[in-house]
Design an enzyme around this catalytic site. Structure first.
Site, PDB file in Angstrom:
ATOM      1  N   ASP A 273      -3.772  -0.888  -6.876  1.00 48.18           N
ATOM      2  CA  ASP A 273      -4.313  -1.332  -5.590  1.00 48.18           C
ATOM      3  C   ASP A 273      -5.756  -1.814  -5.739  1.00 48.18           C
ATOM      4  O   ASP A 273      -6.713  -1.066  -5.543  1.00 48.18           O
ATOM      5  CB  ASP A 273      -4.214  -0.166  -4.592  1.00 48.18           C
ATOM      6  CG  ASP A 273      -4.623  -0.557  -3.189  1.00 48.18           C
ATOM      7  OD1 ASP A 273      -5.134  -1.686  -3.012  1.00 48.18           O
ATOM      8  OD2 ASP A 273      -4.456   0.265  -2.282  1.00 48.18           O
TER       9      ASP A 273
ATOM     10  N   SER B  84      -8.129  -1.729  -2.704  1.00 45.04           N
ATOM     11  CA  SER B  84      -8.820  -0.455  -2.486  1.00 45.04           C
ATOM     12  C   SER B  84      -9.965  -0.265  -3.476  1.00 45.04           C
ATOM     13  O   SER B  84     -11.055   0.163  -3.092  1.00 45.04           O
ATOM     14  CB  SER B  84      -7.848   0.724  -2.620  1.00 45.04           C
ATOM     15  OG  SER B  84      -6.988   0.753  -1.511  1.00 45.04           O
TER      16      SER B  84
ATOM     17  N   GLN C 137      -0.602   2.873  -6.009  1.00 46.06           N
ATOM     18  CA  GLN C 137      -2.037   3.153  -5.848  1.00 46.06           C
ATOM     19  C   GLN C 137      -2.858   2.736  -7.061  1.00 46.06           C
ATOM     20  O   GLN C 137      -3.971   2.248  -6.927  1.00 46.06           O
ATOM     21  CB  GLN C 137      -2.255   4.634  -5.550  1.00 46.06           C
ATOM     22  CG  GLN C 137      -2.148   4.909  -4.062  1.00 46.06           C
ATOM     23  CD  GLN C 137      -2.327   6.372  -3.708  1.00 46.06           C
ATOM     24  OE1 GLN C 137      -2.536   7.212  -4.572  1.00 46.06           O
ATOM     25  NE2 GLN C 137      -2.220   6.666  -2.431  1.00 46.06           N
TER      26      GLN C 137
ATOM     27  N   ARG D 143       0.860  -1.203   0.000  1.00 50.42           N
ATOM     28  CA  ARG D 143       0.000   0.000   0.000  1.00 50.42           C
ATOM     29  C   ARG D 143       0.887   1.241   0.000  1.00 50.42           C
ATOM     30  O   ARG D 143       0.853   2.045   0.941  1.00 50.42           O
ATOM     31  CB  ARG D 143      -0.931   0.005   1.202  1.00 50.42           C
ATOM     32  CG  ARG D 143      -1.829  -1.219   1.399  1.00 50.42           C
ATOM     33  CD  ARG D 143      -2.660  -1.641   0.259  1.00 50.42           C
ATOM     34  NE  ARG D 143      -4.034  -1.204   0.153  1.00 50.42           N
ATOM     35  CZ  ARG D 143      -5.056  -1.570   0.898  1.00 50.42           C
ATOM     36  NH1 ARG D 143      -4.885  -2.331   1.938  1.00 50.42           N
ATOM     37  NH2 ARG D 143      -6.285  -1.165   0.644  1.00 50.42           N
TER      38      ARG D 143
ATOM     39  N   TYR E  95      -2.109  -1.129   8.267  1.00 46.55           N
ATOM     40  CA  TYR E  95      -3.221  -1.972   8.711  1.00 46.55           C
ATOM     41  C   TYR E  95      -3.345  -1.953  10.227  1.00 46.55           C
ATOM     42  O   TYR E  95      -2.434  -1.549  10.936  1.00 46.55           O
ATOM     43  CB  TYR E  95      -2.996  -3.416   8.262  1.00 46.55           C
ATOM     44  CG  TYR E  95      -3.072  -3.617   6.774  1.00 46.55           C
ATOM     45  CD1 TYR E  95      -4.294  -3.608   6.120  1.00 46.55           C
ATOM     46  CD2 TYR E  95      -1.933  -3.815   6.023  1.00 46.55           C
ATOM     47  CE1 TYR E  95      -4.378  -3.797   4.759  1.00 46.55           C
ATOM     48  CE2 TYR E  95      -2.000  -4.006   4.648  1.00 46.55           C
ATOM     49  CZ  TYR E  95      -3.233  -3.998   4.025  1.00 46.55           C
ATOM     50  OH  TYR E  95      -3.306  -4.177   2.675  1.00 46.55           O
TER      51      TYR E  95
END
Ligand code: NAD
Length: 370
Positions: free
Chosen positions: A133, A136, A130, A125, A230
């Site tokens: 990802d 997400s 991004q 992450r 996390y």
């Protein structure tokens, strides 16, 4: 025709309607020097027609095992099954959601056939990753979906209405777990006019929740930060104290949406049977943690149960219920990850790149992450 041959088989898992390629990503992969072959009908569940893929340069094939046997790279949403792995040539590369803590058999089979497997579950992450990802992008869809499902089950409307017939108060929505899915649930419930409060164990979440116009519940509990952004695994003492202080908030809510998770672990138990019994009839719980065992004690994955007038929806495969957008986003994520590793039409990953190394599960006959 391009160098790397990318194959996209039909998803076989029950209820899986997403597909790993869309017309736009077909064109992008071809522009990157790949060729693309898709199993006929693979996109139908997501309303992606074979003709639209073919129009952007994809070959459409009907023989699944022949397609898999001809692949340099296989893109899928769910990991391939053991039969499919048998059809692959040594050295084939696969990209899919592959969870070492769930899919041990397939991973060992892939290593046994010298397949190089990458997992979208394990993409670090970091900012540079991004666009790759998929956790997400799919969590965003799931968070939105959870609110739409809650609105469907609720016997009341979400917005405030002031009418000649009287005032309708806004629904009170409580979101537990404010990661990507939770934040999207908050934003969606706010757009529908609900009054939203939320809680998460990570320190950063208080500001994120407030910036969406929701109230962050200060439960006066210690934060539980883990690695990589996390939450860390929480002790039973922490969770029981959390449940104790949550009782009144759950009881006051019309809708509770739970999204709490710790990667690779069962879903933390946040809502007990006793808390459900204390809710008003007509209240709704939508549990996005259902597949991980449930954030609510009474959740049954894939089912909706009625407990004294409280509906508990154990959402499974939430992104798959919105397959068009979920596929468009996933296909872009997976194409971005693949093109990071393709250079001049050849598969040429930089093994020192932390994204490549971070999400590689098998390589040269070895299982790297289990
Ligand atoms: P996730 O799906 O693993 O978990 C969902 C949420 O549940 C998390 O926010 C977690 O803190 C929370 N949670 C765990 N136990 C809980 C409990 N007992 N009570 C309440 N909440 C609990 O997480 P995710 O949505 O994948 O995101 C995790 C983090 O990664 C977030 O901070 C997110 O902002 C971050 N992230 C960073 C990037 C990036 O920098 N590229 C991209 C995506 C996500």
């Amino acid at each position: 025709m391009g160098g790397v041959r990318v194959v996209v088989p039909q998803e076989l898992a029950e209820g899986e309607r997403r597909v790993a390629v869309v017309p736009d990503t077909t064109a992008r992969l071809i522009a990157a020097g790949c060729s693309v072959a898709v199993q006929a009908g693979a996109g139908l569940g997501a309303f992606v027609a074979d003709d639209d893929l073919a129009a952007r340069g994809a070959e459409i094939g009907t023989n699944r095992s022949a397609l898999l046997g001809s692949a340099d790279v296989v893109l899928s949403v769910q990991p391939l099954g053991l039969d499919d792995v048998e059809a692959l040539r040594a050295g084939t590369v696969t990209l899919s959601f592959l969870q070492p803590w769930v899919h041990g058999d397939v991973i060992r089979a892939m290593a046994g056939r010298s397949v190089t497997a990458f997992s979208l579950d394990l993409v670090p992450r970091i900012s540079r990753a991004q666009s790759m990802d998929a956790l997400s992008s799919q969590a965003l869809v799931a968070g939105y979906r959870a609110v739409i499902v809650a609105a469907e089950f609720a016997p009341r409307m979400f917005p405030l209405f002031m009418t000649a017939a009287g005032t309708v108060p806004p629904a009170k929505v409580l979101v537990l777990g404010a990661g990507v899915a939770g934040l999207q649930a908050i934003a969606t419930a706010r757009r529908l006019g609900a009054v939203v409060s939320a809680y998460d164990v990570r320190a950063a979440s208080a500001d994120e929740v407030s910036s969406l116009g929701a109230t962050f519940l200060d439960l006066r509990l210690e934060t539980q930060e883990g690695a990589g952004g996390y939450a860390r695994v929480q002790s039973e003492d922490f969770l029981s104290e959390q449940r104790r202080v949550l009782v009144q908030h759950v009881g006051a809510a019309d809708v509770v949406i739970t999204t709490a998770a710790v990667p690779g672990r069962p879903a933390p138990r946040l809502v007990t049977a006793e808390m459900v019994h204390a809710m008003r009839p007509g209240s709704v719980i939508v549990d996005l943690g259902a597949e991980g065992g449930g954030n609510c004690e009474l959740t049954r994955a894939g089912e909706t149960v009625d407990v004294g007038g409280v509906s508990i929806v154990g959402l499974r495969g939430a992104p798959s219920a919105l397959p068009a957008h979920a596929s468009a986003l996933y296909a872009r994520n997976v194409a971005n990850l693949l093109t990071l590793m393709v250079n001049g039409g050849e598969f040429a990953p930089d093994w020192d790149d932390e994204i490549v190394a971070g999400c590689c599960v098998t390589r040269e006959g070895q299982v790297l992450q289990s």
